[in-house]
Design a protein around this motif. Structure first.
Motif, PDB file in Angstrom:
ATOM      1  N   LEU A 119      67.038  90.547  39.188  1.00 13.36           N
ATOM      2  CA  LEU A 119      67.624  89.282  39.630  1.00 13.36           C
ATOM      3  C   LEU A 119      69.095  89.510  39.940  1.00 13.36           C
ATOM      4  O   LEU A 119      69.810  90.157  39.170  1.00 13.36           O
ATOM      5  CB  LEU A 119      67.487  88.209  38.543  1.00 13.36           C
ATOM      6  N   VAL A 120      69.552  88.963  41.057  1.00 21.37           N
ATOM      7  CA  VAL A 120      70.940  89.143  41.493  1.00 21.37           C
ATOM      8  C   VAL A 120      71.525  87.780  41.833  1.00 21.37           C
ATOM      9  O   VAL A 120      70.904  86.987  42.554  1.00 21.37           O
ATOM     10  CB  VAL A 120      71.034  90.085  42.719  1.00 21.37           C
ATOM     11  N   GLN A 121      72.714  87.499  41.290  1.00 24.20           N
ATOM     12  CA  GLN A 121      73.453  86.294  41.649  1.00 24.20           C
ATOM     13  C   GLN A 121      74.945  86.624  41.670  1.00 24.20           C
ATOM     14  O   GLN A 121      75.522  86.942  40.632  1.00 24.20           O
ATOM     15  CB  GLN A 121      73.200  85.153  40.668  1.00 24.20           C
ATOM     16  N   GLU A 122      75.546  86.557  42.807  1.00 24.39           N
ATOM     17  CA  GLU A 122      76.969  86.818  42.984  1.00 24.39           C
ATOM     18  C   GLU A 122      77.355  88.128  42.302  1.00 24.39           C
ATOM     19  O   GLU A 122      76.921  89.198  42.709  1.00 24.39           O
ATOM     20  CB  GLU A 122      77.791  85.639  42.441  1.00 24.39           C
ATOM     21  N   ASP A 123      78.156  88.045  41.226  1.00 26.65           N
ATOM     22  CA  ASP A 123      78.646  89.254  40.553  1.00 26.65           C
ATOM     23  C   ASP A 123      77.823  89.636  39.340  1.00 26.65           C
ATOM     24  O   ASP A 123      78.287  90.386  38.477  1.00 26.65           O
ATOM     25  CB  ASP A 123      80.109  89.039  40.123  1.00 26.65           C
ATOM     26  N   VAL A 124      76.596  89.139  39.253  1.00 29.67           N
ATOM     27  CA  VAL A 124      75.731  89.411  38.107  1.00 29.67           C
ATOM     28  C   VAL A 124      74.405  89.978  38.589  1.00 29.67           C
ATOM     29  O   VAL A 124      73.827  89.485  39.561  1.00 29.67           O
ATOM     30  CB  VAL A 124      75.475  88.136  37.277  1.00 29.67           C
ATOM     31  N   SER A 125      73.929  91.016  37.917  1.00 26.24           N
ATOM     32  CA  SER A 125      72.585  91.551  38.166  1.00 26.24           C
ATOM     33  C   SER A 125      71.876  91.713  36.828  1.00 26.24           C
ATOM     34  O   SER A 125      72.478  92.150  35.846  1.00 26.24           O
ATOM     35  CB  SER A 125      72.647  92.895  38.903  1.00 26.24           C
ATOM     36  N   LEU A 126      70.598  91.349  36.804  1.00 20.96           N
ATOM     37  CA  LEU A 126      69.795  91.398  35.585  1.00 20.96           C
ATOM     38  C   LEU A 126      68.513  92.145  35.882  1.00 20.96           C
ATOM     39  O   LEU A 126      67.820  91.838  36.847  1.00 20.96           O
ATOM     40  CB  LEU A 126      69.495  89.977  35.096  1.00 20.96           C
ATOM     41  N   GLN A 127      68.213  93.141  35.047  1.00 20.03           N
ATOM     42  CA  GLN A 127      67.003  93.933  35.215  1.00 20.03           C
ATOM     43  C   GLN A 127      66.168  93.846  33.933  1.00 20.03           C
ATOM     44  O   GLN A 127      66.700  93.948  32.829  1.00 20.03           O
ATOM     45  CB  GLN A 127      67.334  95.403  35.489  1.00 20.03           C
ATOM     46  N   CYS A 128      64.869  93.676  34.112  1.00 22.72           N
ATOM     47  CA  CYS A 128      63.931  93.680  32.992  1.00 22.72           C
ATOM     48  C   CYS A 128      62.889  94.756  33.237  1.00 22.72           C
ATOM     49  O   CYS A 128      62.318  94.845  34.327  1.00 22.72           O
ATOM     50  CB  CYS A 128      63.258  92.312  32.845  1.00 22.72           C
ATOM     51  N   PHE A 129      62.646  95.591  32.239  1.00 22.94           N
ATOM     52  CA  PHE A 129      61.688  96.700  32.338  1.00 22.94           C
ATOM     53  C   PHE A 129      60.536  96.425  31.384  1.00 22.94           C
ATOM     54  O   PHE A 129      60.739  96.214  30.182  1.00 22.94           O
ATOM     55  CB  PHE A 129      62.355  98.021  31.980  1.00 22.94           C
ATOM     56  N   CYS A 185      72.193 104.667  24.508  1.00 24.46           N
ATOM     57  CA  CYS A 185      72.155 103.439  25.322  1.00 24.46           C
ATOM     58  C   CYS A 185      72.567 103.752  26.751  1.00 24.46           C
ATOM     59  O   CYS A 185      73.581 103.241  27.235  1.00 24.46           O
ATOM     60  CB  CYS A 185      73.049 102.368  24.718  1.00 24.46           C
ATOM     61  N   PRO A 186      71.811 104.616  27.437  1.00 26.25           N
ATOM     62  CA  PRO A 186      72.183 105.007  28.802  1.00 26.25           C
ATOM     63  C   PRO A 186      71.845 103.912  29.805  1.00 26.25           C
ATOM     64  O   PRO A 186      70.964 103.075  29.568  1.00 26.25           O
ATOM     65  CB  PRO A 186      71.322 106.251  29.043  1.00 26.25           C
ATOM     66  N   PRO A 187      72.526 103.871  30.937  1.00 22.89           N
ATOM     67  CA  PRO A 187      72.156 102.931  32.003  1.00 22.89           C
ATOM     68  C   PRO A 187      70.832 103.345  32.618  1.00 22.89           C
ATOM     69  O   PRO A 187      70.431 104.517  32.547  1.00 22.89           O
ATOM     70  CB  PRO A 187      73.307 103.069  33.002  1.00 22.89           C
ATOM     71  N   PRO A 188      70.104 102.426  33.216  1.00 24.10           N
ATOM     72  CA  PRO A 188      68.805 102.770  33.814  1.00 24.10           C
ATOM     73  C   PRO A 188      68.963 103.745  34.973  1.00 24.10           C
ATOM     74  O   PRO A 188      69.836 103.595  35.829  1.00 24.10           O
ATOM     75  CB  PRO A 188      68.260 101.423  34.288  1.00 24.10           C
ATOM     76  N   SER A 189      68.123 104.751  34.969  1.00 26.09           N
ATOM     77  CA  SER A 189      68.128 105.742  36.048  1.00 26.09           C
ATOM     78  C   SER A 189      66.679 106.075  36.373  1.00 26.09           C
ATOM     79  O   SER A 189      65.995 106.753  35.586  1.00 26.09           O
ATOM     80  CB  SER A 189      68.899 107.001  35.621  1.00 26.09           C
ATOM     81  N   LEU A 190      66.196 105.577  37.506  1.00 28.62           N
ATOM     82  CA  LEU A 190      64.795 105.729  37.878  1.00 28.62           C
ATOM     83  C   LEU A 190      64.687 106.221  39.311  1.00 28.62           C
ATOM     84  O   LEU A 190      65.575 105.997  40.128  1.00 28.62           O
ATOM     85  CB  LEU A 190      64.064 104.389  37.748  1.00 28.62           C
ATOM     86  N   ARG A 191      63.571 106.880  39.591  1.00 28.71           N
ATOM     87  CA  ARG A 191      63.306 107.273  40.971  1.00 28.71           C
ATOM     88  C   ARG A 191      62.918 106.044  41.777  1.00 28.71           C
ATOM     89  O   ARG A 191      62.722 104.952  41.235  1.00 28.71           O
ATOM     90  CB  ARG A 191      62.177 108.310  41.007  1.00 28.71           C
TER      91      ARG A 191
END
Length: 367
Positions: free
Chosen positions: A353-363, A235-241
């Motif tokens: 998507l970014v809101q204050e202290d929250v970020s959400l990424q969908c791949f 379950c690694p964090p996303p790492s993309l170029r």
């Protein structure tokens, strides 16, 4: 203290009449001694407990084989009386959220994760909570990554496996966390703590306001699986170029409406964007062809560092599953202050998507 067994429908009436605290048995660890879906309640010493009527008007009874003084069946919401570490290690985690805005944000985050993933991995780090997919699937399937930074919490404390590996990885059912968080609507605070109830649990304690001035709390014990270090690589964090094209998204309702209409016609949608703020959505079948144009959307500052030979007008494209794109557009519940679309040519679509202290990424991988 006498223990009573009451159903979820009786919880609110019991709290209002007795002024006690309630612990839900949502996804209760087996072997504790109550039926599924039941609620255990206790009142403070000296509080008179009213009769509770069950189906057919029968009074509720104490759970059989449940000693009244058994401390592992009831604990103060936070933090001293509850076990603060697991028996299998020294890992600790507790956090507290207060304020209407922050509580609503956490409710929306947990609801979004539950809509997009049945089972997720909660990665507890010194500066954030991260929700990721359970099991590594690479770019073959759609996935999400949600980060709630420390600033969203009034209190935040954790101790990981070691000083070098200062993290905790917990696998849990996302819907259980969402349901527990929804009970905090209109509450004064929500507390999270890693506890041990015959097995590791994530305890969610919600402090409710009472019109009678009595303190009430609802405590949810959510069973979790503590992942060993050898499973962390799954379950690694996303790492993309760097993306081939990055662009701001149009109005969310407009985008969702267009994708929804396209989903009623075909299964695939072609997403195109360039570095001049232009974006198109299109689909084509044997019967109909649909194409929507957006311009002057703007590109984030990171897009400025492109190679000199790059044609800024050239469109980068990716064809994705319409249902997966619509699932994210309909499922996300936060109100972002910034929304981005990143495209890797014919490979991957990423929505951020970014809101204050929250970020959400969908791949969403290309077809």
């Amino acid at each position: 203290m006498p223990a009573l067994l009451i159903t979820g429908a009786e919880t609110e009436a019991f709290c209002e009449r007795a002024g006690g605290q309630v612990r839900t048995a949502l996804a209760r660890p087996p072997g504790v001694g109550s039926r599924p879906g039941a609620v255990e309640a206790r009142t403070e010493p000296g509080t008179r407990v009213p009769a509770l009527l069950g189906p057919g008007g029968r009074a509720g009874r104490a759970a059989p084989g449940t000693p009244a003084d058994r401390k592992d069946l009831w604990h103060a919401a936070f933090p001293s009386e509850a076990p603060s570490c697991l028996r299998c290690g020294v890992m600790k985690f507790r956090a507290k959220i207060t304020g209407k805005g922050r509580l609503e944000l956490f409710i929306h985050v947990s609801g979004t994760v539950a809509r997009l993933a049945k089972v997720c991995v909660l990665r507890v780090r010194p500066d954030s909570l991260c929700f990721g997919p359970a099991g590594f699937r690479g770019l073959r399937e759609a996935g999400l990554w949600c980060e709630v930074r420390r600033g969203a919490f009034q209190q935040f404390h954790m101790e990981g496996v070691s000083e070098e590996l200062d993290e905790i990885h917990l696998e849990l059912t996302a819907e259980h966390l969402s349901r527990a968080a929804r009970s905090a609507a209109g509450a004064s605070s929500l507390k999270l703590q890693l506890t041990h109830r015959r097995r590791p649990c994530l305890t969610v304690a919600v402090a409710l306001a009472s019109p009678l001035g009595r303190a009430r709390s609802v405590v949810h014990d959510l069973p979790v699986q503590v992942l060993p270090r050898r499973a962390w690589r799954d379950c690694p964090p996303p790492s993309l170029r760097a993306a081939d094209a990055s662009i701001h998204l149009p109005r969310w309702r407009t985008l969702r409406s267009i994708v929804e209409r396209m989903a009623n016609v075909g299964d695939h949608v072609l997403v195109e964007a360039n570095l001049r703020g232009r974006m198109t959505l299109s689909m084509e079948t044997e019967v109909v062809s649909i194409k929507s144009y957006f311009k002057n959307l703007g590109n984030p500052p990171e897009s400025a560092g492109v190679p000199p030979h790059r044609d800024l007008e050239s469109m980068v494209q990716v064809r994705v599953d319409n249902r997966k794109l619509l699932q994210f557009l309909e499922g996300q519940q936060i109100n972002p202050t910034m929304a981005l679309c990143n495209i890797w040519d014919n490979s991957l679509l990423q929505l951020v998507l970014v809101q204050e202290d929250v970020s959400l990424q969908c791949f969403i991988p290309a077809l």
